[in-house]
Design an enzyme around this catalytic site. Sequence first.
Site, PDB file in Angstrom:
ATOM      1  N   CYS A 107     -10.807   3.863   0.182  1.00  0.00           N
ATOM      2  CA  CYS A 107      -9.359   3.948   0.425  1.00  0.00           C
ATOM      3  C   CYS A 107      -9.065   3.071   1.631  1.00  0.00           C
ATOM      4  O   CYS A 107      -9.787   3.131   2.636  1.00  0.00           O
ATOM      5  CB  CYS A 107      -8.954   5.399   0.696  1.00  0.00           C
ATOM      6  SG  CYS A 107      -7.247   5.593   1.272  1.00  0.00           S
ATOM      7  N   TYR A 146      -0.654   8.105  -2.752  1.00  0.00           N
ATOM      8  CA  TYR A 146      -0.681   7.796  -4.185  1.00  0.00           C
ATOM      9  C   TYR A 146      -1.797   8.568  -4.886  1.00  0.00           C
ATOM     10  O   TYR A 146      -1.739   8.792  -6.091  1.00  0.00           O
ATOM     11  CB  TYR A 146      -0.947   6.296  -4.404  1.00  0.00           C
ATOM     12  CG  TYR A 146       0.244   5.380  -4.212  1.00  0.00           C
ATOM     13  CD1 TYR A 146       1.452   5.829  -3.686  1.00  0.00           C
ATOM     14  CD2 TYR A 146       0.156   4.027  -4.558  1.00  0.00           C
ATOM     15  CE1 TYR A 146       2.527   4.968  -3.504  1.00  0.00           C
ATOM     16  CE2 TYR A 146       1.222   3.164  -4.389  1.00  0.00           C
ATOM     17  CZ  TYR A 146       2.400   3.624  -3.857  1.00  0.00           C
ATOM     18  OH  TYR A 146       3.454   2.767  -3.684  1.00  0.00           O
ATOM     19  N   GLY A 147      -2.834   8.925  -4.136  1.00  0.00           N
ATOM     20  CA  GLY A 147      -4.036   9.517  -4.723  1.00  0.00           C
ATOM     21  C   GLY A 147      -3.822  10.812  -5.484  1.00  0.00           C
ATOM     22  O   GLY A 147      -4.639  11.187  -6.308  1.00  0.00           O
ATOM     23  N   ASP A 158       0.861  -1.182   0.000  1.00  0.00           N
ATOM     24  CA  ASP A 158       0.000   0.000   0.000  1.00  0.00           C
ATOM     25  C   ASP A 158       0.895   1.229   0.000  1.00  0.00           C
ATOM     26  O   ASP A 158       2.104   1.144   0.252  1.00  0.00           O
ATOM     27  CB  ASP A 158      -0.910   0.001   1.236  1.00  0.00           C
ATOM     28  CG  ASP A 158      -1.840   1.212   1.291  1.00  0.00           C
ATOM     29  OD1 ASP A 158      -2.301   1.663   0.224  1.00  0.00           O
ATOM     30  OD2 ASP A 158      -2.110   1.712   2.386  1.00  0.00           O
ATOM     31  N   SER A 159       0.268   2.388  -0.241  1.00  0.00           N
ATOM     32  CA  SER A 159       1.018   3.642  -0.217  1.00  0.00           C
ATOM     33  C   SER A 159       1.427   4.011   1.205  1.00  0.00           C
ATOM     34  O   SER A 159       2.058   5.036   1.417  1.00  0.00           O
ATOM     35  CB  SER A 159       0.153   4.765  -0.795  1.00  0.00           C
ATOM     36  OG  SER A 159      -0.995   4.942   0.012  1.00  0.00           O
ATOM     37  N   CYS A 171      -4.415  -1.248  -1.871  1.00  0.00           N
ATOM     38  CA  CYS A 171      -4.529   0.195  -2.082  1.00  0.00           C
ATOM     39  C   CYS A 171      -5.519   0.412  -3.222  1.00  0.00           C
ATOM     40  O   CYS A 171      -5.319  -0.108  -4.324  1.00  0.00           O
ATOM     41  CB  CYS A 171      -3.153   0.753  -2.451  1.00  0.00           C
ATOM     42  SG  CYS A 171      -3.132   2.473  -2.989  1.00  0.00           S
ATOM     43  N   ASN A 172      -6.595   1.140  -2.945  1.00  0.00           N
ATOM     44  CA  ASN A 172      -7.608   1.383  -3.985  1.00  0.00           C
ATOM     45  C   ASN A 172      -7.030   2.126  -5.177  1.00  0.00           C
ATOM     46  O   ASN A 172      -7.319   1.808  -6.330  1.00  0.00           O
ATOM     47  CB  ASN A 172      -8.767   2.198  -3.395  1.00  0.00           C
ATOM     48  CG  ASN A 172      -9.669   1.385  -2.493  1.00  0.00           C
ATOM     49  OD1 ASN A 172     -10.640   0.803  -2.921  1.00  0.00           O
ATOM     50  ND2 ASN A 172      -9.317   1.336  -1.222  1.00  0.00           N
ATOM     51  N   THR A 173      -6.201   3.139  -4.905  1.00  0.00           N
ATOM     52  CA  THR A 173      -5.641   3.957  -5.994  1.00  0.00           C
ATOM     53  C   THR A 173      -4.745   3.124  -6.901  1.00  0.00           C
ATOM     54  O   THR A 173      -4.814   3.229  -8.129  1.00  0.00           O
ATOM     55  CB  THR A 173      -4.852   5.155  -5.419  1.00  0.00           C
ATOM     56  OG1 THR A 173      -5.703   5.904  -4.549  1.00  0.00           O
ATOM     57  CG2 THR A 173      -4.343   6.060  -6.519  1.00  0.00           C
ATOM     58  N   HIS A 180      -6.963   3.284   3.876  1.00  0.00           N
ATOM     59  CA  HIS A 180      -6.679   4.030   5.115  1.00  0.00           C
ATOM     60  C   HIS A 180      -7.960   4.358   5.896  1.00  0.00           C
ATOM     61  O   HIS A 180      -7.921   4.514   7.116  1.00  0.00           O
ATOM     62  CB  HIS A 180      -5.976   5.361   4.796  1.00  0.00           C
ATOM     63  CG  HIS A 180      -4.526   5.256   4.463  1.00  0.00           C
ATOM     64  ND1 HIS A 180      -4.072   4.720   3.283  1.00  0.00           N
ATOM     65  CD2 HIS A 180      -3.410   5.627   5.153  1.00  0.00           C
ATOM     66  CE1 HIS A 180      -2.744   4.772   3.249  1.00  0.00           C
ATOM     67  NE2 HIS A 180      -2.323   5.317   4.370  1.00  0.00           N
TER      68      HIS A 180
END
Length: 260
Positions: free
Chosen positions: A184, A44-45, A12-13, A75-77, A186
Amino acid sequence: MDKSTDPIGLFDSGIGGTSIWKEIHSLLPGEDTIYLADSKNAPYGQKTKEEIIALSCKNTEYLLEKNCKLIVVACNTATTNAIRELREKYDVPFIGIEPAIKPAAIHTKTNAIGILATKGTLSSELFNKTVSGFTGVNVVEQVGYNLVALIENGKLGSDEIKELLKEYLAPMIEANIDYLVLGCSHYPYLVPQIKELLPPHVKIIDSGEAVARHTRKILEANNMLNTSGHKGTPLFYTNADPAVLKEILGTKYNVEQKDF
């Protein structure tokens, strides 16, 4: 070649993907896991698609060097912008995470759902393709500007986050949403604060449990499920200050700072 005892890799970011890791570890306690927090490059977004793909390749290659048998893009992005390229480039199963719009759109009674996500996710082709399938539902989209940065800086529970959430959720409450989709990894860590601001009937959905179930399904389909009966060992690496990741995980787990 038997890969069943090799670890599952996740990246993930930053620390957010640990919300996904917790679900996987809970469902598959016998699996070794390696988690990469690319906090040095968070969030990352706000990055371009090309930058997100390059970072995702870098993380994937580090995990493949560690013999990971499957990689979860936690990570969704990164999922919405890079998973197609990752699947084309590397010979390993990838599990992605996408905002759980479908269950929200199917079950809404008010015909209005909210989605809180990063700019990178909301502007992605994959996200827009998913949303376009639910034309009869009012999808109230909101970019969670600065939320990831504040979480990464150890500001979980701060007044700054509360004020931002108040601002971001107001249009959704006004639109009479009955589901809020967290887009996201997070954001599950913000659920206690979000619940304080939303009407009690609004259901909050994230994709953690679904991702864990899908991971198990893919491992079974590829004969890669670890059936040795041993307790899985989790490893956590970050390329930034490990303090925030340690705080999220608790003292039970060790976090190593690595350059990757």
